[in-house]
Scaffold this active site. Structure first.
Site, PDB file in Angstrom:
ATOM      1  N   CYS A 140       0.830  -1.209   0.000  1.00  0.00           N
ATOM      2  CA  CYS A 140       0.000   0.000   0.000  1.00  0.00           C
ATOM      3  C   CYS A 140       0.866   1.263   0.000  1.00  0.00           C
ATOM      4  O   CYS A 140       1.497   1.549  -1.007  1.00  0.00           O
ATOM      5  CB  CYS A 140      -1.021  -0.050   1.130  1.00  0.00           C
ATOM      6  SG  CYS A 140      -2.441   0.983   0.784  1.00  0.00           S
ATOM      7  N   HIS A 196      -3.179  -5.001   1.700  1.00  0.00           N
ATOM      8  CA  HIS A 196      -2.510  -5.206   2.989  1.00  0.00           C
ATOM      9  C   HIS A 196      -2.431  -6.687   3.366  1.00  0.00           C
ATOM     10  O   HIS A 196      -3.253  -7.152   4.156  1.00  0.00           O
ATOM     11  CB  HIS A 196      -3.284  -4.472   4.091  1.00  0.00           C
ATOM     12  CG  HIS A 196      -3.160  -2.997   4.032  1.00  0.00           C
ATOM     13  ND1 HIS A 196      -2.158  -2.306   4.681  1.00  0.00           N
ATOM     14  CD2 HIS A 196      -3.892  -2.061   3.387  1.00  0.00           C
ATOM     15  CE1 HIS A 196      -2.280  -1.020   4.450  1.00  0.00           C
ATOM     16  NE2 HIS A 196      -3.332  -0.844   3.668  1.00  0.00           N
ATOM     17  N   GLU A 208      -0.668  -8.048   5.452  1.00  0.00           N
ATOM     18  CA  GLU A 208      -0.375  -8.210   6.885  1.00  0.00           C
ATOM     19  C   GLU A 208      -1.641  -8.149   7.734  1.00  0.00           C
ATOM     20  O   GLU A 208      -1.601  -8.386   8.923  1.00  0.00           O
ATOM     21  CB  GLU A 208       0.638  -7.138   7.339  1.00  0.00           C
ATOM     22  CG  GLU A 208       0.108  -5.710   7.478  1.00  0.00           C
ATOM     23  CD  GLU A 208      -0.142  -5.001   6.148  1.00  0.00           C
ATOM     24  OE1 GLU A 208      -0.015  -5.626   5.080  1.00  0.00           O
ATOM     25  OE2 GLU A 208      -0.501  -3.806   6.200  1.00  0.00           O
TER      26      GLU A 208
HETATM   27  N1  GLN Z   1      -3.579   6.356   0.918  1.00  0.00           N
HETATM   28  C1  GLN Z   1      -2.314   6.103   1.535  1.00  0.00           C
HETATM   29  C2  GLN Z   1      -1.202   6.900   0.863  1.00  0.00           C
HETATM   30  O1  GLN Z   1      -1.426   7.515  -0.107  1.00  0.00           O
HETATM   31  C3  GLN Z   1      -1.977   4.625   1.501  1.00  0.00           C
HETATM   32  C4  GLN Z   1      -2.993   3.880   2.290  1.00  0.00           C
HETATM   33  C5  GLN Z   1      -2.495   2.687   2.991  1.00  0.00           C
HETATM   34  O2  GLN Z   1      -1.286   2.425   3.104  1.00  0.00           O
HETATM   35  N2  GLN Z   1      -3.434   1.932   3.510  1.00  0.00           N
HETATM   36  O3  GLN Z   1      -0.103   6.888   1.336  1.00  0.00           O
END
Ligand code: GLN
Length: 189
Positions: free
Chosen positions: A78, A169, A171
């Site tokens: 992410c 994610h 994890e």
């Molecule tokens: N929206 C977040 C970003 O732009 C990432 C979101 C996340 O890691 N769950 O950094």
């Protein structure tokens, strides 16, 4: 095996718990010395602008970039995908910039900030139940970037050599197969 998790902000504990459950040593990476003697590195989810700013302030961006460029197997999840990317479509922000993809942040739209999906993942026999939270999307990628999973034809899990990045994610679910892919990329080297 020693697996570092960048520990500035975000889902650090969750990744460390998966590493421990796989019988490996998780190392919380806060200072550049923590990068020594790692066999693999995870850049967690969280807020990529915050993680990037802190990594810059703690003088971790360049050392991480160097270690990854030298071949350290790395997984970004992410926000970690965003940090690994060479570019984003938005405002400039601090990036590690080693994985040849351009990402759009929060790309699934504010109405569907979070969702879950069963993904068919290249190399896995059973679908992977993936949790997406304000997830980034890969909008372009270099030719040698493999797409390992997609949602509606949009890449959400990619690999380029020793680097892997997920929009979701791994994890946060009781499924350690993505982490195992990282671990096996170390043993296969
Ligand atoms: N929206 C977040 C970003 O732009 C990432 C979101 C996340 O890691 N769950 O950094």
């Amino acid at each position: 095996m020693r697996v570092g998790v960048l520990a500035l902000q975000g889902d650090v504990r969750e990744h460390l718990a998966v590493i421990a459950s796989l019988g490996h040593t998780g190392v919380a990476v806060k200072y550049r010395e923590d990068l020594d003697d790692l066999d693999a590195l995870i850049i967690p989810g969280g807020e990529s602008t915050t993680i990037g700013k802190l990594a810059d302030r703690f003088e971790l961006l360049e050392p991480m970039k160097k270690r990854i460029a030298e071949g350290l197997p790395t997984l970004g999840t992410c926000a970690g995908m965003i940090l690994l990317a060479t570019a984003t479509t938005g405002e400039p922000q601090h990036l590690i910039g080693e994985l040849d993809i351009t990402v759009e942040r929060n790309a699934f739209g504010r109405q569907v900030d979070s969702f879950e999906a069963d993904l068919d993942v290249e190399g896995l026999d059973e679908p992977f139940h993936a949790v997406f939270i304000r997830a980034p999307l890969v909008v372009s990628a270099a030719d040698d970037v493999e797409v390992l999973a997609a949602v509606d034809g949009r890449p959400v899990l990619v690999r380029q050599g020793h680097m892997m990045a997920a929009s979701f994610h791994p994890e946060l679910t009781n499924d350690d197969r993505i982490h195992k892919m990282l671990i096996s990329s170390v043993t296969e080297r």
